[in-house]
Write an enzyme that holds these catalytic residues in place. Structure first.
Site, mmCIF file in Angstrom:
data_model
loop_
_atom_site.group_PDB
_atom_site.id
_atom_site.type_symbol
_atom_site.label_atom_id
_atom_site.label_comp_id
_atom_site.label_asym_id
_atom_site.label_seq_id
_atom_site.Cartn_x
_atom_site.Cartn_y
_atom_site.Cartn_z
ATOM 1 N N ARG A 36 40.312 10.404 -87.476
ATOM 2 C CA ARG A 36 41.398 9.843 -86.657
ATOM 3 C C ARG A 36 40.912 8.609 -85.893
ATOM 4 N NH1 ARG A 36 43.338 13.099 -89.459
ATOM 5 N NH2 ARG A 36 45.043 14.530 -89.026
ATOM 6 N N SER A 69 49.860 16.085 -83.664
ATOM 7 C CA SER A 69 48.772 16.713 -82.904
ATOM 8 C C SER A 69 48.498 15.901 -81.649
ATOM 9 C CB SER A 69 47.497 16.740 -83.743
ATOM 10 O OG SER A 69 47.678 17.501 -84.897
ATOM 11 N N GLU A 79 44.836 12.551 -78.967
ATOM 12 C CA GLU A 79 44.813 11.888 -80.273
ATOM 13 C C GLU A 79 45.771 10.693 -80.318
ATOM 14 O OE1 GLU A 79 45.578 10.711 -83.874
ATOM 15 O OE2 GLU A 79 46.894 12.435 -83.616
HETATM 16 N N1 EPU Z 1 45.632 27.521 -84.785
HETATM 17 C C1 EPU Z 1 45.843 28.530 -83.867
HETATM 18 N N2 EPU Z 1 46.857 28.363 -82.976
HETATM 19 C C2 EPU Z 1 47.661 27.277 -82.969
HETATM 20 C C3 EPU Z 1 47.429 26.250 -83.903
HETATM 21 C C4 EPU Z 1 46.398 26.397 -84.811
HETATM 22 O O1 EPU Z 1 45.152 29.521 -83.841
HETATM 23 O O2 EPU Z 1 48.560 27.225 -82.139
HETATM 24 C C5 EPU Z 1 44.580 27.693 -85.790
HETATM 25 C C6 EPU Z 1 45.219 27.918 -87.166
HETATM 26 O O3 EPU Z 1 45.472 29.265 -87.401
HETATM 27 C C7 EPU Z 1 44.181 27.387 -88.094
HETATM 28 C C8 EPU Z 1 43.504 26.291 -87.280
HETATM 29 O O4 EPU Z 1 43.862 26.513 -85.920
HETATM 30 O O5 EPU Z 1 43.229 28.364 -88.397
HETATM 31 C C9 EPU Z 1 43.904 24.888 -87.710
HETATM 32 O O6 EPU Z 1 45.314 24.724 -87.587
HETATM 33 P P1 EPU Z 1 46.155 23.835 -88.624
HETATM 34 O O7 EPU Z 1 45.818 24.244 -89.993
HETATM 35 O O8 EPU Z 1 47.570 23.880 -88.204
HETATM 36 O O9 EPU Z 1 45.578 22.377 -88.457
HETATM 37 P P2 EPU Z 1 45.149 21.549 -87.157
HETATM 38 O O10 EPU Z 1 43.674 21.486 -87.126
HETATM 39 O O11 EPU Z 1 45.827 22.106 -85.963
HETATM 40 C C10 EPU Z 1 45.055 19.250 -88.378
HETATM 41 C C11 EPU Z 1 45.543 17.858 -88.115
HETATM 42 C C12 EPU Z 1 47.007 17.713 -88.500
HETATM 43 C C13 EPU Z 1 47.134 18.048 -89.977
HETATM 44 C C14 EPU Z 1 46.597 19.474 -90.213
HETATM 45 C C15 EPU Z 1 46.571 19.815 -91.691
HETATM 46 C C16 EPU Z 1 44.250 16.974 -86.251
HETATM 47 C C17 EPU Z 1 44.216 16.627 -84.803
HETATM 48 N N3 EPU Z 1 45.364 17.536 -86.705
HETATM 49 O O12 EPU Z 1 45.763 20.125 -87.496
HETATM 50 O O13 EPU Z 1 47.376 16.366 -88.318
HETATM 51 O O14 EPU Z 1 48.484 17.960 -90.410
HETATM 52 O O15 EPU Z 1 45.245 19.588 -89.735
HETATM 53 O O16 EPU Z 1 45.577 19.089 -92.325
HETATM 54 O O17 EPU Z 1 43.278 16.728 -86.963
HETATM 55 C C18 EPU Z 1 48.183 14.868 -86.657
HETATM 56 O O18 EPU Z 1 47.088 14.312 -86.692
HETATM 57 O O19 EPU Z 1 49.118 14.452 -85.890
HETATM 58 C C19 EPU Z 1 48.419 16.043 -87.470
HETATM 59 C C20 EPU Z 1 49.546 16.754 -87.407
#
Ligand code: EPU
Length: 356
Positions: A170, A252, A352
């Site tokens: 990012r 995010s 972010e």
């Molecule tokens: N999780 C929780 N609780 C929550 C949210 C997430 O326990 O409320 C856990 C999920 O269960 C999972 C882990 O956290 O095990 C990761 O969650 P998720 O797969 O939803 O992905 P993320 O890390 O929260 C990132 C990116 C997103 C992107 C997704 C999919 C960043 C900051 N965010 O989210 O990007 O769509 O992975 O690749 O890197 C963005 O940058 O705006 C964005 C939406």
């Protein structure tokens, strides 16, 4: 080049914050950007350059005050075309003002895979390199060829390759202010006009992400097409992320923090369930959404700013169009979350989106 004064920005940022811009300039061609750079709108009375805020889809932006005093540059350069074909790639060029998702759809319509994991990411093509957008195992830098930009200080157009963009998680050269003495950093100086992507002719599916694997198993299809992955990604995103047209948000709100292996061991000893991913360089990435949920924030509201029920990493606008959340309320909620996470885990979450 179209110049507007006292322009409302509520419809131009996906969080729906009701700020306005002193001055907004719509730029529809490379020539427009060059004309702006050389105009009095940019070069002030004492040859002082005015601060600029480059606005794409406004999907990664938090407006913290009621008025934006910078010149807001609304990027509206259109166009998608195949500009080159090599032995291994299709090189597709898109104007900075094209909606990212429209580009993904267009490439799939041509039968060219490569962008499907990044379907439905809000925002424009010109904004994509700034934060090196990514989702479900693919980042922009994995498909990036080069981009064209205009240097506002000189009005000259220039081209950058991937190395020159200094992509990180990012992050890119466009997120950093120019260093004193003229080092790297192009924030507020370079305006991206065209982006070129290299789509592999030997396309291979990227299915490392757990939720995609689950979809694949459920569908019974072991060799999915790019279109199939596109459909799965759209379904996953629609289930987990709020549609900004319905509920204002900026994706995010925090980056997933990185800690050392040692720090991670320490945290796991206290919090065995913590979601973490080992990185190739030996560090460990933690799921910020998990940390925020563990602190009890999921679904909570403070003023008119809220934490989304399905994904704690996303902050949302709980106000109405007439009585919208303010940038101040969003920042108050963000700081309260940062404090909780720091007090419990000793980890500082970094926002972010771009804060203005
Ligand atoms: N999780 C929780 N609780 C929550 C949210 C997430 O326990 O409320 C856990 C999920 O269960 C999972 C882990 O956290 O095990 C990761 O969650 P998720 O797969 O939803 O992905 P993320 O890390 O929260 C990132 C990116 C997103 C992107 C997704 C999919 C960043 C900051 N965010 O989210 O990007 O769509 O992975 O690749 O890197 C963005 O940058 O705006 C964005 C939406």
């Amino acid at each position: 080049m179209l110049v507007e004064k006292n322009t409302p920005l509520q419809d131009l940022n996906t969080f729906g914050i009701a700020a306005s811009a002193d001055l907004l300039v719509r730029l529809r061609s490379v020539q427009d950007v060059q004309d702006f750079a050389r105009s009095d709108w940019y070069q002030g009375p004492q040859a002082q350059t005015r601060p600029v805020l480059v606005l794409g889809g406004g999907s990664n932006l938090i407006l913290s005050g009621d008025v934006v005093h910078a010149v807001v540059l609304k990027m509206e350069i259109p166009g998608i075309a195949l500009v080159e074909e090599t032995a291994r790639h299709w090189i597709v060029q898109a104007g900075a003002g094209v909606r990212w998702h429209d580009l993904v759809v267009w490439t799939l319509q041509q039968g060219w895979g490569g962008l499907e994991n990044m379907a439905l990411i809000p925002g424009t093509v010109g904004a994509a390199p700034v934060q090196n957008i990514g989702a479900y195992g693919v980042e922009l830098q994995d498909r990036f060829h080069s981009l064209d930009a205009v240097d506002l200080h000189t009005g000259e157009a220039f081209t950058l390759d991937a190395a020159q963009c200094a992509f990180g998680y990012r992050d890119s050269v466009f997120k950093h202010a120019p260093a004193q003495g003229g080092g790297l950093g192009l924030a507020g100086r370079a305006v991206i006009t065209q982006v070129r992507l290299a789509l592999p002719k030997q396309w291979r599916p990227e299915l490392g992400y757990l939720e995609l694997q689950r979809r694949m198993q459920a569908s019974g299809c072991s060799q999915p097409s790019a279109q199939q992955i596109f459909d799965w990604v759209c379904a996953i995103r629609r289930a987990k992320l709020p549609d900004p047209a319905v509920l204002g948000n900026a994706g995010s709100f925090f980056k997933n923090p990185t800690v050392t292996e040692e720090q991670c061991r320490d945290i796991i000893a206290r919090e065995p369930r913590i979601v973490h991913y080992p990185m190739p360089d030996g560090s460990v990435k933690l799921a910020a959404g998990w940390l925020i949920e563990a602190c009890g924030w999921k679904g909570k509201t403070l003023g008119r700013a809220g934490v989304y029920e399905q994904q704690a990493l996303v902050l949302v606008n709980r106000g109405t169009r007439e009585d919208s959340v303010t940038g101040g309320e969003v920042m108050t909620l963000a700081r309260a979350i940062q404090t909780s996470v720091y007090e419990r885990f000793g980890i500082r979450l970094e926002p972010e989106p771009v804060l203005v």
